[in-house]
Scaffold this motif. Structure first.
Motif, mmCIF file in Angstrom:
data_model
loop_
_atom_site.group_PDB
_atom_site.id
_atom_site.type_symbol
_atom_site.label_atom_id
_atom_site.label_comp_id
_atom_site.label_asym_id
_atom_site.label_seq_id
_atom_site.Cartn_x
_atom_site.Cartn_y
_atom_site.Cartn_z
ATOM 1 N N TRP A 109 0.834 -1.208 0.000
ATOM 2 C CA TRP A 109 0.000 0.000 0.000
ATOM 3 C C TRP A 109 0.863 1.249 0.000
ATOM 4 N N LEU A 110 1.985 1.204 0.690
ATOM 5 C CA LEU A 110 2.879 2.358 0.710
ATOM 6 C C LEU A 110 3.375 2.665 -0.701
ATOM 7 N N ARG A 111 3.684 1.634 -1.474
ATOM 8 C CA ARG A 111 4.136 1.869 -2.849
ATOM 9 C C ARG A 111 3.028 2.490 -3.691
ATOM 10 N N ARG A 112 1.776 2.110 -3.419
ATOM 11 C CA ARG A 112 0.661 2.752 -4.131
ATOM 12 C C ARG A 112 0.555 4.231 -3.745
ATOM 13 N N VAL A 113 0.718 4.509 -2.463
ATOM 14 C CA VAL A 113 0.657 5.894 -1.990
ATOM 15 C C VAL A 113 1.720 6.748 -2.679
ATOM 16 N N GLU A 114 2.918 6.188 -2.837
ATOM 17 C CA GLU A 114 4.011 6.927 -3.473
ATOM 18 C C GLU A 114 3.692 7.287 -4.919
ATOM 19 N N GLU A 115 2.831 6.492 -5.567
ATOM 20 C CA GLU A 115 2.482 6.729 -6.968
ATOM 21 C C GLU A 115 1.383 7.782 -7.134
ATOM 22 N N LEU A 116 0.696 8.126 -6.044
ATOM 23 C CA LEU A 116 -0.470 9.007 -6.120
ATOM 24 C C LEU A 116 -0.113 10.436 -5.744
ATOM 25 N N ASP A 117 -0.968 11.369 -6.160
ATOM 26 C CA ASP A 117 -0.772 12.787 -5.868
ATOM 27 C C ASP A 117 -1.562 13.170 -4.620
ATOM 28 N N PRO A 118 -0.925 13.772 -3.609
ATOM 29 C CA PRO A 118 -1.621 14.031 -2.347
ATOM 30 C C PRO A 118 -2.722 15.074 -2.434
ATOM 31 N N VAL A 119 -2.756 15.863 -3.491
ATOM 32 C CA VAL A 119 -3.851 16.826 -3.672
ATOM 33 C C VAL A 119 -4.950 16.192 -4.511
ATOM 34 N N ARG B 230 4.398 1.580 11.000
ATOM 35 C CA ARG B 230 5.378 2.326 10.213
ATOM 36 C C ARG B 230 5.032 3.802 10.318
ATOM 37 N N ARG B 231 5.976 4.665 9.996
ATOM 38 C CA ARG B 231 5.699 6.083 9.962
ATOM 39 C C ARG B 231 4.958 6.436 8.674
ATOM 40 N N LEU B 232 4.229 7.525 8.718
ATOM 41 C CA LEU B 232 3.470 7.944 7.555
ATOM 42 C C LEU B 232 4.378 8.532 6.480
ATOM 43 N N TYR C 155 -7.044 0.718 5.323
ATOM 44 C CA TYR C 155 -6.243 -0.469 5.042
ATOM 45 C C TYR C 155 -5.003 -0.593 5.925
ATOM 46 N N GLU C 156 -4.276 0.506 6.076
ATOM 47 C CA GLU C 156 -2.995 0.427 6.768
ATOM 48 C C GLU C 156 -3.105 0.555 8.284
ATOM 49 N N PHE C 157 -3.954 1.465 8.770
ATOM 50 C CA PHE C 157 -3.981 1.753 10.209
ATOM 51 C C PHE C 157 -5.411 1.896 10.764
ATOM 52 N N PRO C 158 -6.318 0.985 10.458
ATOM 53 C CA PRO C 158 -7.698 1.198 10.915
ATOM 54 C C PRO C 158 -7.846 1.237 12.429
ATOM 55 N N TRP C 159 -7.150 0.348 13.151
ATOM 56 C CA TRP C 159 -7.260 0.349 14.619
ATOM 57 C C TRP C 159 -6.659 1.618 15.192
ATOM 58 N N ASP C 160 -5.476 1.975 14.744
ATOM 59 C CA ASP C 160 -4.816 3.181 15.242
ATOM 60 C C ASP C 160 -5.611 4.429 14.896
ATOM 61 N N GLU D 236 -4.227 14.815 14.967
ATOM 62 C CA GLU D 236 -4.171 13.815 16.040
ATOM 63 C C GLU D 236 -3.877 12.415 15.485
ATOM 64 N N PRO D 237 -4.570 11.961 14.410
ATOM 65 C CA PRO D 237 -4.207 10.645 13.862
ATOM 66 C C PRO D 237 -2.775 10.597 13.333
ATOM 67 N N ILE D 238 -2.313 11.692 12.736
ATOM 68 C CA ILE D 238 -0.940 11.715 12.229
ATOM 69 C C ILE D 238 0.045 11.516 13.376
ATOM 70 N N GLU D 239 -0.147 12.245 14.464
ATOM 71 C CA GLU D 239 0.759 12.119 15.603
ATOM 72 C C GLU D 239 0.674 10.728 16.227
ATOM 73 N N TRP D 240 -0.547 10.210 16.369
ATOM 74 C CA TRP D 240 -0.716 8.874 16.963
ATOM 75 C C TRP D 240 -0.012 7.808 16.129
ATOM 76 N N ILE D 241 -0.250 7.830 14.815
ATOM 77 C CA ILE D 241 0.314 6.792 13.950
ATOM 78 C C ILE D 241 1.833 6.899 13.900
ATOM 79 N N ASP D 242 2.357 8.114 13.841
ATOM 80 C CA ASP D 242 3.811 8.260 13.848
ATOM 81 C C ASP D 242 4.427 7.765 15.154
#
Length: 300
Positions: free
Chosen positions: A12-22, A138-140, A35-40, A127-133
């Motif tokens: 999934w991380l490789r898919r994220v790298e291929e996409l545009d964040p905007v 893995r880090r975001l 997919y990656e962090f539903p519980w967190d 808040e989710p960014i800080e929690w997941i990091d």
């Protein structure tokens, strides 16, 4: 939009790298949250909402509705499901637009300042960014951080929130400044915080209530504890909780890549069993949407 992950645990991380964040902010954010962090992500949003109750103007409004005292589980489920609908289907999908109409209808019943609305929006981003990091397996990726910012900025625009900062760092600074200015103790903070803490405890066997309460106290920062009038958490228990969360993360690194999104698959949803089968976003929340469901409740 459904896409498949790349091969391996970091597919999934490789898919994220291929996409545009905007342009692809919804797709990226759905990957992160579903997919990656539903519980967190779910735990982070629980604490994000908890954090907003440290603002006296927000807690005063929620205290006046009486929903936290009478129906805290329903209020929590309404908020969680409405936001999950937008994450799963997109804010411009049929279900996403219906969720936004429901949220906007509820908010329109109350006099809520634009700054309070802006602040609540920041908690869904940072808040989710800080929690997941801190606790994630893995880090975001930078694309995930920016996608979260752009996704919720678009949600905020559709909620009629004005003056949303245009940069990730500017909005993060607004959050810090707003907390510095507004976090202070009030009786409404204490009441809403206590109702929410009791709700969290209700999710576990009664024998674990003291441990759950102490665990929550341990994860609150000093500013939050002071705003609620809660006791300071045990440093020993905080270290134990952090070790447990990081152990979970290490184990999760070896789990198979998740193939199905879990944004709306919340086992903790007790108000609408079986959701989303047989339900629509308009069924959530307000009396006007469903006469049998009780008093209006603002989602924060």
């Amino acid at each position: 939009m459904d896409i498949a992950p790349g091969r391996g645990r970091y597919g999934w991380l490789r898919r994220v790298e291929e996409l545009d964040p905007v342009r692809d902010c919804h797709t990226i954010h759905r990957i992160t949250a579903g997919y990656e962090f539903p519980w967190d992500y779910q735990r982070a949003l629980e604490f994000a909402l908890f954090r907003t109750y440290c603002v006296p103007t927000i807690s005063a409004l929620l205290a006046r509705t009486g929903e936290f005292e009478k129906r805290p589980q329903k209020r929590y489920d309404d908020t969680s499901l409405l936001m999950s609908e937008m994450v799963e289907h997109g804010y411009d999908s049929e279900r996403g637009r219906e969720s936004l109409r429901t949220v906007n209808r509820m908010h329109a019943q109350y006099d809520i300042s634009n700054d309070d609305m802006l602040y609540v929006l920041t908690t869904f981003i940072y808040e989710p960014i800080e929690w997941i990091d801190t606790y994630g397996w893995r880090r975001l990726h930078p694309h995930e951080r920016l996608a979260t910012f752009h996704f919720y900025s678009e949600v905020g625009k559709r909620m009629g929130i004005k003056d949303i900062p245009e940069s990730y760092t500017e909005f993060a600074q607004f959050k810090l400044d707003y907390e510095e200015r507004t976090f202070h103790f009030s009786e409404d903070n204490r009441r809403i915080g206590t109702y929410t803490l009791d709700l969290y405890c209700s999710w576990f066997p009664a024998a674990l209530t003291p441990a759950v309460r102490q665990g929550v106290f341990a994860l609150l920062d000093a500013r939050m504890a002071n705003a609620f009038g809660f006791p300071a958490g045990s440093p020993t228990l905080e270290r134990a909780a952090v070790r447990a969360l990081r152990t979970k993360a290490r184990v999760e690194r070896f789990l198979p890549t998740r193939k199905h999104s879990r944004t709306t698959a919340d086992a903790g949803n007790k108000t609408y069993p079986g959701y989303p089968v047989g339900y629509s976003p308009r069924d959530l929340g307000t009396q006007s949407a469903s006469p049998t469901r009780g008093c209006p409740v603002p989602t924060a």
